[in-house]
Design a protein around this motif. Structure first.
Motif, PDB file in Angstrom:
ATOM      1  N   LEU A   4       0.847  -1.184   0.000  1.00  9.98           N
ATOM      2  CA  LEU A   4       0.000   0.000   0.000  1.00  9.98           C
ATOM      3  C   LEU A   4       0.881   1.232   0.000  1.00  9.98           C
ATOM      4  N   PHE A   5       0.454   2.252  -0.711  1.00 10.12           N
ATOM      5  CA  PHE A   5       1.168   3.518  -0.705  1.00 10.12           C
ATOM      6  C   PHE A   5       0.354   4.512   0.091  1.00 10.12           C
ATOM      7  N   TYR A   6       1.010   5.223   0.966  1.00 12.01           N
ATOM      8  CA  TYR A   6       0.318   6.187   1.815  1.00 12.01           C
ATOM      9  C   TYR A   6       1.199   7.408   1.963  1.00 12.01           C
ATOM     10  N   THR A   7       0.625   8.555   2.289  1.00 14.22           N
ATOM     11  CA  THR A   7       1.377   9.808   2.274  1.00 14.22           C
ATOM     12  C   THR A   7       2.125  10.101   3.566  1.00 14.22           C
ATOM     13  N   SER A   8       1.828   9.438   4.629  1.00 16.02           N
ATOM     14  CA  SER A   8       2.501   9.716   5.898  1.00 16.02           C
ATOM     15  C   SER A   8       2.775   8.416   6.621  1.00 16.02           C
ATOM     16  N   ALA A  27       7.739  11.231  -1.310  1.00 12.77           N
ATOM     17  CA  ALA A  27       8.610  11.835  -2.316  1.00 12.77           C
ATOM     18  C   ALA A  27       8.888  13.315  -2.060  1.00 12.77           C
ATOM     19  N   PRO A  28       7.880  14.147  -1.741  1.00  8.93           N
ATOM     20  CA  PRO A  28       8.200  15.556  -1.497  1.00  8.93           C
ATOM     21  C   PRO A  28       9.154  15.738  -0.311  1.00  8.93           C
ATOM     22  N   TYR A  29       8.908  15.010   0.764  1.00  7.53           N
ATOM     23  CA  TYR A  29       9.785  15.133   1.932  1.00  7.53           C
ATOM     24  C   TYR A  29      11.197  14.667   1.596  1.00  7.53           C
ATOM     25  N   GLU A  30      11.302  13.534   0.926  1.00  9.64           N
ATOM     26  CA  GLU A  30      12.622  13.011   0.567  1.00  9.64           C
ATOM     27  C   GLU A  30      13.352  13.951  -0.384  1.00  9.64           C
ATOM     28  N   ARG A  31      12.619  14.542  -1.321  1.00 12.71           N
ATOM     29  CA  ARG A  31      13.230  15.518  -2.235  1.00 12.71           C
ATOM     30  C   ARG A  31      13.716  16.735  -1.455  1.00 12.71           C
ATOM     31  N   GLY A  32      12.904  17.185  -0.511  1.00 10.73           N
ATOM     32  CA  GLY A  32      13.318  18.300   0.340  1.00 10.73           C
ATOM     33  C   GLY A  32      14.551  17.963   1.158  1.00 10.73           C
ATOM     34  N   MET A  33      14.617  16.733   1.665  1.00  9.72           N
ATOM     35  CA  MET A  33      15.781  16.313   2.451  1.00  9.72           C
ATOM     36  C   MET A  33      17.042  16.268   1.593  1.00  9.72           C
ATOM     37  N   LYS A  34      16.880  15.906   0.319  1.00  9.01           N
ATOM     38  CA  LYS A  34      18.034  15.903  -0.584  1.00  9.01           C
ATOM     39  C   LYS A  34      18.643  17.305  -0.638  1.00  9.01           C
ATOM     40  N   TYR A  35      17.798  18.306  -0.846  1.00 14.43           N
ATOM     41  CA  TYR A  35      18.295  19.685  -0.895  1.00 14.43           C
ATOM     42  C   TYR A  35      18.800  20.142   0.473  1.00 14.43           C
ATOM     43  N   ILE A  47      10.136  23.220  -0.935  1.00 18.38           N
ATOM     44  CA  ILE A  47       9.550  21.879  -1.004  1.00 18.38           C
ATOM     45  C   ILE A  47       8.865  21.515   0.303  1.00 18.38           C
ATOM     46  N   PHE A  48       9.516  21.812   1.428  1.00 16.00           N
ATOM     47  CA  PHE A  48       8.903  21.501   2.729  1.00 16.00           C
ATOM     48  C   PHE A  48       7.629  22.319   2.944  1.00 16.00           C
ATOM     49  N   THR A  49       7.639  23.561   2.497  1.00 15.09           N
ATOM     50  CA  THR A  49       6.446  24.392   2.651  1.00 15.09           C
ATOM     51  C   THR A  49       5.284  23.806   1.857  1.00 15.09           C
ATOM     52  N   ASN A  50       5.561  23.374   0.641  1.00 16.11           N
ATOM     53  CA  ASN A  50       4.526  22.754  -0.172  1.00 16.11           C
ATOM     54  C   ASN A  50       4.013  21.472   0.491  1.00 16.11           C
ATOM     55  N   VAL A  57       3.639  15.652   8.116  1.00 16.88           N
ATOM     56  CA  VAL A  57       4.132  15.885   9.476  1.00 16.88           C
ATOM     57  C   VAL A  57       5.652  16.013   9.500  1.00 16.88           C
ATOM     58  N   ASP A  58       6.343  15.171   8.736  1.00 19.81           N
ATOM     59  CA  ASP A  58       7.809  15.233   8.720  1.00 19.81           C
ATOM     60  C   ASP A  58       8.299  16.577   8.187  1.00 19.81           C
ATOM     61  N   ALA A  59       7.628  17.081   7.165  1.00 16.89           N
ATOM     62  CA  ALA A  59       8.003  18.390   6.610  1.00 16.89           C
ATOM     63  C   ALA A  59       7.725  19.502   7.618  1.00 16.89           C
TER      64      ALA A  59
END
Length: 87
Positions: A4-8, A27-35, A47-50, A57-59
């Motif tokens: 299952l894929f879930y957002t949090s 993906a958005p959180y991981e992309r933000g963490m990359k930067y 990215i974290f704001t978005n 929650v992580d963002a």
């Protein structure tokens, strides 16, 4: 096996029993963490704001940390607390 894929990760762990395998779509959180890890705080902030606007929650926690430490933003303890409370 069911995947299952879930957002949090928090909600996925709360909603699905342990015998179901799931992948968390962060993906958005991981992309933000990359930067963030590259110290490109301007892009990480965007990215974290978005992601925060989508209740990630992580963002929210990471934005709190960025405001607390003044990473890419002006240090602002009240904004840090605001994001911590959202999380």
């Amino acid at each position: 096996m069911i995947t299952l894929f879930y957002t949090s990760s928090y909600y996925a762990k709360q909603l699905f029993p342990e015998n179901i395998t799931y992948k968390v779509s962060e993906a958005p959180y991981e992309r933000g963490m990359k930067y963030y890890n590259e110290q490109n705080y301007e892009m990480a902030y965007k990215i974290f704001t978005n992601a925060t606007n989508k209740d990630n929650v992580d963002a929210q926690k990471k934005l709190g940390n960025m405001y607390y430490n003044g990473q890419g933003v002006k240090q602002d303890y009240s904004k840090a607390v605001e994001y911590y409370h959202k999380a």
